[in-house]
Design an enzyme around this catalytic site. Structure first.
Site, mmCIF file in Angstrom:
data_model
loop_
_atom_site.group_PDB
_atom_site.id
_atom_site.type_symbol
_atom_site.label_atom_id
_atom_site.label_comp_id
_atom_site.label_asym_id
_atom_site.label_seq_id
_atom_site.Cartn_x
_atom_site.Cartn_y
_atom_site.Cartn_z
ATOM 1 N N SER A 104 0.838 -1.197 0.000
ATOM 2 C CA SER A 104 0.000 0.000 0.000
ATOM 3 C C SER A 104 0.871 1.244 0.000
ATOM 4 O O SER A 104 1.991 1.233 0.531
ATOM 5 C CB SER A 104 -0.859 -0.026 1.267
ATOM 6 O OG SER A 104 -1.374 1.250 1.539
ATOM 7 N N TYR A 124 -1.948 -1.631 10.796
ATOM 8 C CA TYR A 124 -2.207 -2.087 9.418
ATOM 9 C C TYR A 124 -1.033 -1.694 8.515
ATOM 10 O O TYR A 124 -0.474 -2.528 7.789
ATOM 11 C CB TYR A 124 -3.516 -1.466 8.891
ATOM 12 C CG TYR A 124 -3.586 -1.407 7.383
ATOM 13 C CD1 TYR A 124 -3.858 -2.542 6.640
ATOM 14 C CD2 TYR A 124 -3.328 -0.206 6.705
ATOM 15 C CE1 TYR A 124 -3.874 -2.494 5.258
ATOM 16 C CE2 TYR A 124 -3.347 -0.151 5.323
ATOM 17 C CZ TYR A 124 -3.620 -1.295 4.604
ATOM 18 O OH TYR A 124 -3.624 -1.227 3.235
ATOM 19 N N LYS A 166 2.154 -3.948 6.367
ATOM 20 C CA LYS A 166 2.569 -3.829 4.957
ATOM 21 C C LYS A 166 4.076 -3.577 4.880
ATOM 22 O O LYS A 166 4.788 -4.184 4.076
ATOM 23 C CB LYS A 166 1.808 -2.689 4.272
ATOM 24 C CG LYS A 166 0.308 -2.904 4.172
ATOM 25 C CD LYS A 166 -0.034 -4.078 3.268
ATOM 26 C CE LYS A 166 -1.509 -4.360 3.202
ATOM 27 N NZ LYS A 166 -1.834 -5.646 2.591
ATOM 28 N N ASN A 181 -5.315 4.509 -3.796
ATOM 29 C CA ASN A 181 -6.637 4.348 -3.154
ATOM 30 C C ASN A 181 -7.617 3.634 -4.084
ATOM 31 O O ASN A 181 -8.252 4.287 -4.929
ATOM 32 C CB ASN A 181 -7.189 5.717 -2.762
ATOM 33 C CG ASN A 181 -6.428 6.344 -1.605
ATOM 34 O OD1 ASN A 181 -5.215 6.506 -1.671
ATOM 35 N ND2 ASN A 181 -7.126 6.680 -0.547
ATOM 36 N N PHE A 190 -13.076 15.497 6.450
ATOM 37 C CA PHE A 190 -12.122 15.632 7.556
ATOM 38 C C PHE A 190 -11.091 16.727 7.308
ATOM 39 O O PHE A 190 -9.962 16.453 6.927
ATOM 40 C CB PHE A 190 -11.414 14.295 7.797
ATOM 41 C CG PHE A 190 -12.327 13.162 8.193
ATOM 42 C CD1 PHE A 190 -13.413 13.373 9.025
ATOM 43 C CD2 PHE A 190 -12.092 11.867 7.736
ATOM 44 C CE1 PHE A 190 -14.257 12.324 9.391
ATOM 45 C CE2 PHE A 190 -12.924 10.815 8.097
ATOM 46 C CZ PHE A 190 -14.009 11.040 8.924
#
Ligand code: UD1
Length: 336
Positions: A125, A150, A154, A180, A219
């Protein structure tokens, strides 16, 4: 020709990649424990492709059962999608995340080694880049500075794979760093199904558009970006899936090696760009409110995807409109 093992093949990215592999004429075996997916996905993969494959309902960290899969099939390469992927959940359940993502992957690699199967594609990622010093991100950019378990899984697995290759350079390893992923197969038969309230932007937008959630919280609008909201490199999941087929073809052609590619579009869109694009593509309204920044978020992250173009002959082809329309089509079908 040997078979390709797809772990987590009923999940979001695994299922789309299974479709592309079958469409490319490859023979696959899927394993999944349905921890974050449903059995009917398998039927839908068959419906889309009109092809069949072997399936085992097992946990990829169950060594005995995994060995049986290798005993019963001539597995030539492995694509590993059997990872947990929810950032917030990983903060609450670090042991589960490290166990499933890292220990599971080690069992898989060890089993591969035992059966002399050394072609491996790993779903990494863009999170491994942490807070980027510069954008667009190339594969040479510094990695590290991840902010949650998480992301750490990776990063650690990338390191494990580099160490594994150093110890035995007859391995063929490809690390794909996804930006994404959004969208769904254009048939509307497979897509993303987050459990509970989604954390990621696109799944949240579709639930607001469908009336399941009231409004989107954006956000933060005080980032150093063109409209103050966070900028990301959204990539259609079908493009992403095709990147795996290209990566596999590279491993099949090349002599041994370890290769790393960004899979992104090279273009960044803000949260508000996404909301607007979604509203235009689907003619649905997405009410939103600006709220505080989310902890751990960064302002801008997008790829330089030229290495994948140069070396794999891969490029993301679908538009932002496709991403929005296809995400919506899938959810609409679910609601019927
Ligand atoms: C997140 C993860 C990343 C993981 C990726 C998987 C974090 C910090 N990062 O990336 O490690 O690889 O998901 O897809 O969680 N946004 C809103 N409102 C929302 C949801 C999101 O404004 O309700 C904004 C975010 O602030 C961000 C953008 O939308 O600017 C994208 O967010 P998201 O879809 O969660 O992805 P990332 O944070 O990039």
């Amino acid at each position: 020709m040997g078979k390709i093992l797809v772990t987590g093949g009923a999940g979001y990215i695994g299922s789309h990649t299974a479709v592309e592999l079958l469409d490319a004429g490859k023979e696959i075996v899927i394993i999944d424990n349905f921890s974050n997916s449903k059995p009917d996905v398998l039927e839908n993969i068959k419906k889309i492709t009109n092809k069949d494959f072997k399936f085992y309902e097992i946990d990829y960290s169950d060594r005995e059962k995994l060995e049986k899969v290798f005993e019963e099939n001539e597995i030539e390469s492995v694509l590993n999608f059997a990872g947990y992927k929810a950032v917030g959940e990983s903060v609450k359940k670090p042991i589960e995340y490290y166990t499933n993502n890292i220990s599971g992957c080690l069992v898989l690699l060890d089993t591969m080694r035992k059966y002399g199967c050394k072609k491996f594609i790993f779903s990494s990622s863009a999170t491994v880049y942490g807070d980027p010093e510069i954008v667009p991100l190339t594969e040479e950019c510094k990695i590290g500075g991840v902010t949650n378990p998480y992301g750490a899984t990776k990063l650690f697995i990338e390191q494990i794979l580099c160490d594994l290759y150093d110890s035995d350079n007859t391995w063929d390893i490809c690390i794909l760093r996804y930006f994404n992923p959004v969208g769904a197969h254009e048939s509307g038969l497979i897509g993303e199904e987050p459990q509970g309230i989604p954390n990621n932007l696109m799944p949240y937008i579709v639930r607001v558009a469908s009336g399941q959630l009231e409004k989107l919280s954006v956000f933060g609008d005080d980032y150093d970006t063109h409209d103050g909201t966070g900028v990301r490199d959204y990539i259609h999941v079908v493009d992403l899936a095709k990147g795996h087929v290209k990566a596999l073809e590279k491993l099949d052609k090349e002599k041994e090696g370890i290769f790393i590619y960004n899979l992104g579009t090279g273009v960044g869109y803000s949260v508000l760009d996404m909301v607007k694009a979604f509203e235009i593509a689907t003619e649905k309204e997405v009410p939103y409110v600006i709220t505080e920044r989310r902890e751990g978020d960064i302002a801008t992250c997008y790829s330089d995807a030229s290495k994948a173009k140069r070396e794999l002959g891969w490029i993301a082809e679908k538009s932002l409109e496709d991403m929005c329309k296809d995400s919506w089509r899938y959810i609409e079908r679910q609601l019927k």
